[in-house]
Scaffold this motif. Structure first.
Motif, PDB file in Angstrom:
ATOM      1  N   ASN A  40       0.834  -1.195   0.000  1.00 60.44           N
ATOM      2  CA  ASN A  40       0.000   0.000   0.000  1.00 60.44           C
ATOM      3  C   ASN A  40       0.876   1.254   0.000  1.00 60.44           C
ATOM      4  OD1 ASN A  40      -2.632  -1.280   0.272  1.00 60.44           O
ATOM      5  ND2 ASN A  40      -1.986  -1.822   2.345  1.00 60.44           N
ATOM      6  N   SER A  91       4.116  -3.945   8.052  1.00 54.54           N
ATOM      7  CA  SER A  91       4.981  -3.132   7.201  1.00 54.54           C
ATOM      8  C   SER A  91       5.774  -4.040   6.268  1.00 54.54           C
ATOM      9  CB  SER A  91       5.942  -2.284   8.040  1.00 54.54           C
ATOM     10  OG  SER A  91       6.945  -3.092   8.618  1.00 54.54           O
ATOM     11  N   ALA A 146       0.094  -9.991  11.585  1.00 54.15           N
ATOM     12  CA  ALA A 146      -1.034  -9.373  10.891  1.00 54.15           C
ATOM     13  C   ALA A 146      -2.205  -9.130  11.838  1.00 54.15           C
ATOM     14  CB  ALA A 146      -1.472 -10.241   9.713  1.00 54.15           C
ATOM     15  N   SER A 180       2.567  -0.497   4.056  1.00 56.91           N
ATOM     16  CA  SER A 180       2.106  -1.758   4.643  1.00 56.91           C
ATOM     17  C   SER A 180       1.737  -2.742   3.537  1.00 56.91           C
ATOM     18  CB  SER A 180       0.895  -1.524   5.548  1.00 56.91           C
ATOM     19  OG  SER A 180      -0.210  -1.056   4.795  1.00 56.91           O
ATOM     20  N   VAL A 208      -0.782 -10.448   2.364  1.00 55.77           N
ATOM     21  CA  VAL A 208      -0.698 -11.113   3.673  1.00 55.77           C
ATOM     22  C   VAL A 208      -1.379 -12.473   3.607  1.00 55.77           C
ATOM     23  CG1 VAL A 208      -1.422 -11.010   6.091  1.00 55.77           C
ATOM     24  CG2 VAL A 208      -0.520  -8.961   4.978  1.00 55.77           C
ATOM     25  N   GLY A 266      -2.209  -5.703  13.503  1.00 59.99           N
ATOM     26  CA  GLY A 266      -2.464  -4.517  12.690  1.00 59.99           C
ATOM     27  C   GLY A 266      -1.745  -4.627  11.350  1.00 59.99           C
ATOM     28  N   PRO A 267      -1.673  -3.527  10.607  1.00 61.11           N
ATOM     29  CA  PRO A 267      -1.010  -3.572   9.304  1.00 61.11           C
ATOM     30  C   PRO A 267       0.445  -4.033   9.432  1.00 61.11           C
ATOM     31  CG  PRO A 267      -2.203  -1.509   9.582  1.00 61.11           C
ATOM     32  CD  PRO A 267      -2.224  -2.207  10.910  1.00 61.11           C
ATOM     33  N   LYS A 282      -0.496  -5.222   1.429  1.00 65.46           N
ATOM     34  CA  LYS A 282      -1.919  -5.330   1.111  1.00 65.46           C
ATOM     35  C   LYS A 282      -2.460  -6.608   1.738  1.00 65.46           C
ATOM     36  CE  LYS A 282      -1.924  -2.616  -3.077  1.00 65.46           C
ATOM     37  NZ  LYS A 282      -2.317  -2.516  -4.465  1.00 65.46           N
ATOM     38  N   THR A 283      -3.727  -6.587   2.054  1.00 67.50           N
ATOM     39  CA  THR A 283      -4.372  -7.746   2.667  1.00 67.50           C
ATOM     40  C   THR A 283      -4.202  -8.990   1.803  1.00 67.50           C
ATOM     41  OG1 THR A 283      -5.985  -6.285   3.695  1.00 67.50           O
ATOM     42  CG2 THR A 283      -6.567  -8.612   3.581  1.00 67.50           C
ATOM     43  N   ASP A 296       1.079   3.494   2.138  1.00 62.85           N
ATOM     44  CA  ASP A 296       1.643   3.776   3.463  1.00 62.85           C
ATOM     45  C   ASP A 296       2.787   2.837   3.840  1.00 62.85           C
ATOM     46  OD1 ASP A 296       0.382   1.375   4.076  1.00 62.85           O
ATOM     47  OD2 ASP A 296      -0.896   2.206   5.643  1.00 62.85           O
TER      48      ASP A 296
END
Length: 135
Positions: free
Chosen positions: A72, A102, A96, A76, A82, A99-100, A78-79, A74
């Motif tokens: 992403n 990195s 995970a 992190s 992950v 939280g997000p 992407k879902t 930011d």
């Protein structure tokens, strides 16, 4: 001997040669970046070496790609990245859940075991059984 053990025995000398490290330094739990000092160019070289040595092909986004497909804005993961990588990196799931994740934290987790499971996953996609291309 498990498929992972057999594949590790074959992968170990390849990694030692490509990364200019002693073979004893390459252990299943060796982290590529922290322990074996892999950099971004090494990841590219490893992808091609693994494809050649194991007769597999990584499609766009199937190998470790720090690109917009995985990351992403930011920084992190992407879902989808992950979820995909959690299949071969069980240690990613607890991270995970906090939280997000990195990109830096993710790449620090990548180990020789991760490569082994990634190769087995690619073989399973491309061959009837992973063992067909171990020898």
């Amino acid at each position: 001997m498990s498929d992972e053990d057999e594949l590790f025995k074959r992968l170990r000398p390849i990694l030692a040669q490509r990364l200019f490290v002693e073979i004893d330094e390459v252990q299943p739990n060796s982290r590529l970046i922290d322990d074996l000092q892999v950099d971004s160019l090494d990841f590219v070289d490893l992808q091609y070496a693994l494809e050649e040595q194991f007769g597999i092909q990584f499609g766009h986004g199937e190998f470790f790609e720090p690109t917009q497909q995985w990351i992403n804005k930011d920084g992190s993961l992407k879902t989808s990245a992950v979820e995909s990588m959690s299949e071969i990196m069980p240690e990613l799931e607890p991270l995970a859940q906090q939280g997000p994740v990195s990109a830096k934290a993710f790449f620090e987790l990548v180990s020789v075991d991760t490569l082994t499971r990634l190769i087995l996953r690619q073989q399973a996609k491309q061959f009837k059984t992973p063992k067909e291309n171990l020898t």
